[in-house]
Design an enzyme around this catalytic site. Structure first.
Site, PDB file in Angstrom:
ATOM      1  N   LYS A   1      -5.065  -9.027  -6.464  1.00 32.07           N
ATOM      2  CA  LYS A   1      -6.296  -9.157  -5.682  1.00 32.07           C
ATOM      3  C   LYS A   1      -7.355  -8.156  -6.161  1.00 32.07           C
ATOM      4  CE  LYS A   1      -6.567  -7.034  -1.500  1.00 32.07           C
ATOM      5  NZ  LYS A   1      -7.348  -6.748  -0.311  1.00 32.07           N
TER       6      LYS A   1
ATOM      7  N   LYS B   1     -10.715  -2.359  -3.822  1.00 31.50           N
ATOM      8  CA  LYS B   1     -11.455  -1.102  -4.001  1.00 31.50           C
ATOM      9  C   LYS B   1     -10.567  -0.024  -4.599  1.00 31.50           C
ATOM     10  CE  LYS B   1     -13.744  -1.681   0.444  1.00 31.50           C
ATOM     11  NZ  LYS B   1     -12.721  -1.827   1.482  1.00 31.50           N
TER      12      LYS B   1
ATOM     13  N   LYS C   1       0.818  -1.228   0.000  1.00 33.16           N
ATOM     14  CA  LYS C   1       0.000   0.000   0.000  1.00 33.16           C
ATOM     15  C   LYS C   1       0.842   1.264   0.000  1.00 33.16           C
ATOM     16  CE  LYS C   1      -4.427  -1.671   1.451  1.00 33.16           C
ATOM     17  NZ  LYS C   1      -5.627  -1.495   2.220  1.00 33.16           N
TER      18      LYS C   1
HETATM   19  N1  AQP Z   1     -10.104  -9.809  -3.209  1.00 28.95           N
HETATM   20  C1  AQP Z   1     -10.511 -10.287  -2.046  1.00 28.95           C
HETATM   21  N2  AQP Z   1     -10.851 -11.588  -1.927  1.00 28.95           N
HETATM   22  C2  AQP Z   1     -11.281 -12.103  -0.749  1.00 28.95           C
HETATM   23  N3  AQP Z   1     -11.425 -11.348   0.374  1.00 28.95           N
HETATM   24  C3  AQP Z   1     -11.097 -10.043   0.299  1.00 28.95           C
HETATM   25  N4  AQP Z   1     -11.121  -9.038   1.188  1.00 28.95           N
HETATM   26  C4  AQP Z   1     -10.708  -7.895   0.596  1.00 28.95           C
HETATM   27  N5  AQP Z   1     -10.403  -8.117  -0.674  1.00 28.95           N
HETATM   28  C5  AQP Z   1     -10.631  -9.447  -0.904  1.00 28.95           C
HETATM   29  C6  AQP Z   1     -11.554  -9.198   2.573  1.00 28.95           C
HETATM   30  O1  AQP Z   1     -12.593  -8.248   2.806  1.00 28.95           O
HETATM   31  C7  AQP Z   1     -12.514  -7.822   4.168  1.00 28.95           C
HETATM   32  C8  AQP Z   1     -12.576  -6.325   4.229  1.00 28.95           C
HETATM   33  O2  AQP Z   1     -11.477  -5.766   3.549  1.00 28.95           O
HETATM   34  P1  AQP Z   1     -11.127  -4.243   3.831  1.00 28.95           P
HETATM   35  O3  AQP Z   1     -12.128  -3.358   3.228  1.00 28.95           O
HETATM   36  O4  AQP Z   1     -10.946  -4.051   5.280  1.00 28.95           O
HETATM   37  O5  AQP Z   1      -9.731  -3.974   3.257  1.00 28.95           O
HETATM   38  P2  AQP Z   1      -8.917  -4.481   2.069  1.00 28.95           P
HETATM   39  O6  AQP Z   1      -8.496  -5.879   2.304  1.00 28.95           O
HETATM   40  O7  AQP Z   1      -7.798  -3.527   1.930  1.00 28.95           O
HETATM   41  O8  AQP Z   1      -9.940  -4.395   0.867  1.00 28.95           O
HETATM   42  P3  AQP Z   1      -9.687  -3.778  -0.512  1.00 28.95           P
HETATM   43  O9  AQP Z   1     -10.901  -3.880  -1.298  1.00 28.95           O
HETATM   44  O10 AQP Z   1      -8.467  -4.367  -1.121  1.00 28.95           O
HETATM   45  O11 AQP Z   1      -9.478  -2.248  -0.189  1.00 28.95           O
HETATM   46  P4  AQP Z   1      -8.306  -1.306  -0.586  1.00 28.95           P
HETATM   47  O12 AQP Z   1      -8.243  -1.333  -2.076  1.00 28.95           O
HETATM   48  O13 AQP Z   1      -8.718   0.020  -0.027  1.00 28.95           O
HETATM   49  O14 AQP Z   1      -7.081  -1.873   0.043  1.00 28.95           O
HETATM   50  C9  AQP Z   1     -11.239  -8.413   4.761  1.00 28.95           C
HETATM   51  O15 AQP Z   1     -11.571  -9.556   5.526  1.00 28.95           O
HETATM   52  C10 AQP Z   1     -10.450  -8.814   3.556  1.00 28.95           C
HETATM   53  O16 AQP Z   1      -9.624  -9.923   3.813  1.00 28.95           O
END
Ligand code: AQP
Length: 335
Positions: free
Chosen positions: A198, A201, A114
């Protein structure tokens, strides 16, 4: 201490996507239905480790609250609230900043991903994010944490923090050592544009993900345009090696139909991607359309959504405050 207490969080940083849904929120609902004591948090303090426009943060928090309810979480059964409203999270996080070692934080791959190349410009909050995550979980003496595969390393750090605290202050078992629940076929849903990344968002291309709020024709278009390769669906799982996009679509199909990847491969082996994509788009629309409609309905009543979060934070404080007080006492803080 509760026998089985579930805690998990989601960042209100934008629309929830299919990865968040299959990897996390759908599992949250399953656990709720198993009568576990469940605490589900919109982690707004985590969200601000990267810049958030204040207006967007407010809207996204209410939108994720609406998505939780639309996916099947019930505010009377599970505790649903936003992190900033329960002060124990940030106070315990400070204590854990003093328990965790810099060497532990330096090993966190999510910070490296990140922060990117310019680590000096990343916020200090992004760096110590895992200590706040440990506080989220341990403030409730949670025993189990349903997460996607990407959070495994942070969970291990939470376990290390719990063990070190218990050991340093000679309070064996004060903080339980929580177990991750990384279940289901879709613990890591990949981007529709690049099967090695992955689904996320923060990825610039909206075509890389299915959002829970996407309209049905957009869902169909995103699946039709999803990257694939020039080969047929193989007969065996081993033949998916080096075919991440094919594996991703088959995995999503498996998760939605509660089948194993092997069973799904049997259904599609020998066909081209056209058939898989058509059936997958239909399935996704069937699953996500009612959620999408419910989110829209719930977002018309923001007063109700705020009341759900307020009530949830009151219930959360009842659990977390005495644990924080006891922690202060163990450390030797004068009251
Ligand atoms: N691609 C994924 N596949 C399976 N599980 C996922 N999670 C996130 N992406 C995937 C799970 O969703 C929960 C919440 O995630 P989060 O919003 O706290 O943060 P994140 O993991 O950082 O999600 P994003 O979408 O990837 O956000 P950004 O882009 O802002 O970093 C967690 O349980 C995570 O494991």
């Amino acid at each position: 201490m509760a026998e089985n207490r579930i805690f998990s969080g989601v960042q209100p940083t934008g629309n929830l996507h299919l990865g968040n849904y299959l990897g996390a929120v759908k599992r949250f609902v399953d656990l709720q239905e198993k009568n576990a004591e469940c605490i589900y948090c919109l982690v707004d303090l985590h969200a601000i480790t990267n810049w958030q426009e204040p207006k967007d943060l407010t809207e996204n928090t209410l939108e994720v609250a609406a998505a939780f309810l639309a996916c099947g979480l019930r505010e009377k059964t599970s505790i649903i609230f936003n992190q900033s409203q329960v002060k124990a999270h940030s106070e315990l996080a400070w204590i854990f900043n003093c328990v965790a070692r810099i060497g532990w934080m330096n090993r966190m791959t999510q910070f490296k991903e990140k922060a990117g190349k310019n680590k000096e410009a990343a916020s200090l909050g992004l760096y110590c994010y895992p200590a706040l995550m440990a506080a989220d979980i341990l403030a409730y003496h949670a025993t189990h944490v349903p997460v996607g595969e990407d959070q495994k390393q942070h969970l291990e750090l939470t376990r290390d923090i719990a063990l070190k605290f218990n050991n340093d202050f000679k309070v064996p078992n004060f903080f339980p050592v929580p177990e991750p629940i990384i279940e289901g076929t879709a613990t890591r849903v990949m981007s529709l544009r690049d099967g090695t990344k992955k689904m996320s968002k923060s990825e610039a291309s909206d075509m890389s993900r299915i959002n829970l709020t996407d309209e049905i024709d957009l869902i169909a278009r995103k699946i039709q345009k999803a990257k694939t390769d020039a080969f047929e669906i193989p007969e065996k799982r081993e033949d998916l090696i080096n075919r991440p996009e094919a594996e991703n679509l088959l995995t999503i199909f498996s998760s939605l139909t509660n089948k194993s990847l092997d069973e799904t491969i049997k259904i599609f082996c020998g066909s081209d991607f056209k058939r898989l994509k058509t059936e997958l788009a239909d399935l996704l629309i069937e699953e996500l359309k009612p959620i999408n409609q419910e989110v829209k309905k719930l977002l018309k009543d923001k007063t109700y959504l705020k009341s759900v979060l307020k009530e949830g934070s009151e219930k959360a404080r009842v659990i977390a405050d005495p644990i924080l007080e006891k922690t202060f006492e163990i450390i030797g803080m004068v009251k």
